[in-house]
Design a protein around this motif. Sequence first.
Motif, PDB file in Angstrom:
ATOM      1  N   ARG A   3       4.891  -4.685   7.578  1.00 36.73           N
ATOM      2  CA  ARG A   3       4.828  -4.772   6.117  1.00 36.73           C
ATOM      3  C   ARG A   3       6.206  -4.607   5.500  1.00 36.73           C
ATOM      4  N   PHE A   6       8.013  -7.823   5.886  1.00 36.11           N
ATOM      5  CA  PHE A   6       7.548  -8.824   4.933  1.00 36.11           C
ATOM      6  C   PHE A   6       8.068  -8.559   3.525  1.00 36.11           C
ATOM      7  N   VAL A   7       8.199  -7.296   3.134  1.00 37.95           N
ATOM      8  CA  VAL A   7       8.758  -6.977   1.815  1.00 37.95           C
ATOM      9  C   VAL A   7      10.190  -7.487   1.724  1.00 37.95           C
ATOM     10  N   SER A  28       2.105 -11.705  -3.136  1.00 42.50           N
ATOM     11  CA  SER A  28       2.088 -11.111  -1.797  1.00 42.50           C
ATOM     12  C   SER A  28       2.647  -9.691  -1.806  1.00 42.50           C
ATOM     13  N   ASN A  31      -0.031  -7.532  -3.118  1.00 43.11           N
ATOM     14  CA  ASN A  31      -1.038  -7.357  -2.069  1.00 43.11           C
ATOM     15  C   ASN A  31      -0.591  -6.340  -1.026  1.00 43.11           C
ATOM     16  N   ILE A  32       0.662  -6.422  -0.597  1.00 40.75           N
ATOM     17  CA  ILE A  32       1.191  -5.482   0.398  1.00 40.75           C
ATOM     18  C   ILE A  32       1.160  -4.064  -0.153  1.00 40.75           C
ATOM     19  N   PHE A  35      -2.501  -2.892  -0.306  1.00 37.69           N
ATOM     20  CA  PHE A  35      -3.058  -2.714   1.035  1.00 37.69           C
ATOM     21  C   PHE A  35      -2.556  -1.431   1.681  1.00 37.69           C
ATOM     22  N   THR A  36      -1.288  -1.080   1.454  1.00 39.49           N
ATOM     23  CA  THR A  36      -0.752   0.125   2.080  1.00 39.49           C
ATOM     24  C   THR A  36      -1.443   1.381   1.575  1.00 39.49           C
ATOM     25  N   LYS A  39      -5.648   1.112   2.838  1.00 36.57           N
ATOM     26  CA  LYS A  39      -6.038   0.793   4.209  1.00 36.57           C
ATOM     27  C   LYS A  39      -6.630   1.966   4.977  1.00 36.57           C
ATOM     28  N   ASP A  47       3.705   4.692   4.183  1.00 35.17           N
ATOM     29  CA  ASP A  47       2.867   3.886   3.304  1.00 35.17           C
ATOM     30  C   ASP A  47       3.265   4.070   1.843  1.00 35.17           C
ATOM     31  N   ILE A  50       6.508   2.130   1.345  1.00 36.33           N
ATOM     32  CA  ILE A  50       6.282   0.683   1.238  1.00 36.33           C
ATOM     33  C   ILE A  50       5.669   0.335  -0.111  1.00 36.33           C
ATOM     34  N   SER A  54       7.596  -2.077  -2.714  1.00 35.42           N
ATOM     35  CA  SER A  54       6.974  -3.337  -3.119  1.00 35.42           C
ATOM     36  C   SER A  54       6.828  -3.429  -4.636  1.00 35.42           C
TER      37      SER A  54
END
Length: 142
Positions: A3, A6-7, A28, A31-32, A35-36, A39, A47, A50, A54
């Motif tokens: 993740r 991806f960021v 996105s 979403n990331i 989701f962190t 989850k 988490d 992130i 994000s």
Amino acid sequence: MIRLFFVIILFLIYGNFNFVINDIAIFSLINIAFFTILKDKNIKIIDIFIFILSIFVVEVFVGLPILIGIVVLFIPLLLLNHFINNFNFSTFIKSLIVFFLSFITFFLFDQTIVFRLLNLQYFLCILILTFIFLGLSNYGKE
């Protein structure tokens, strides 16, 4: 770690392509971030890092005051995390919840998204990415 990677990639992608790819990058990132937090029951420090990174990148791209989204979104997401993880929802339902929450948040950041969704190119990109996600989630473990 994926993740976080991806960021960084989405941060580098934004602004280098057309408006469709820019909107997908922001969506996105939201979403990331969601989701962190949603989850697991136990949220680790990575988490939270992130999530902050994000939402910070989204705020920079959208032009919001710095760190206001983190304060506004974190407490409701923690409450929603408690609700989602204490009930036995399937992964598909959890993914739909994250998707709709991310879309509503993106709509709150930028209200012109509805008019851009009517563009055929935009719709096709989202449709292709959705099918890629569904294919990888169904057949990615084989």
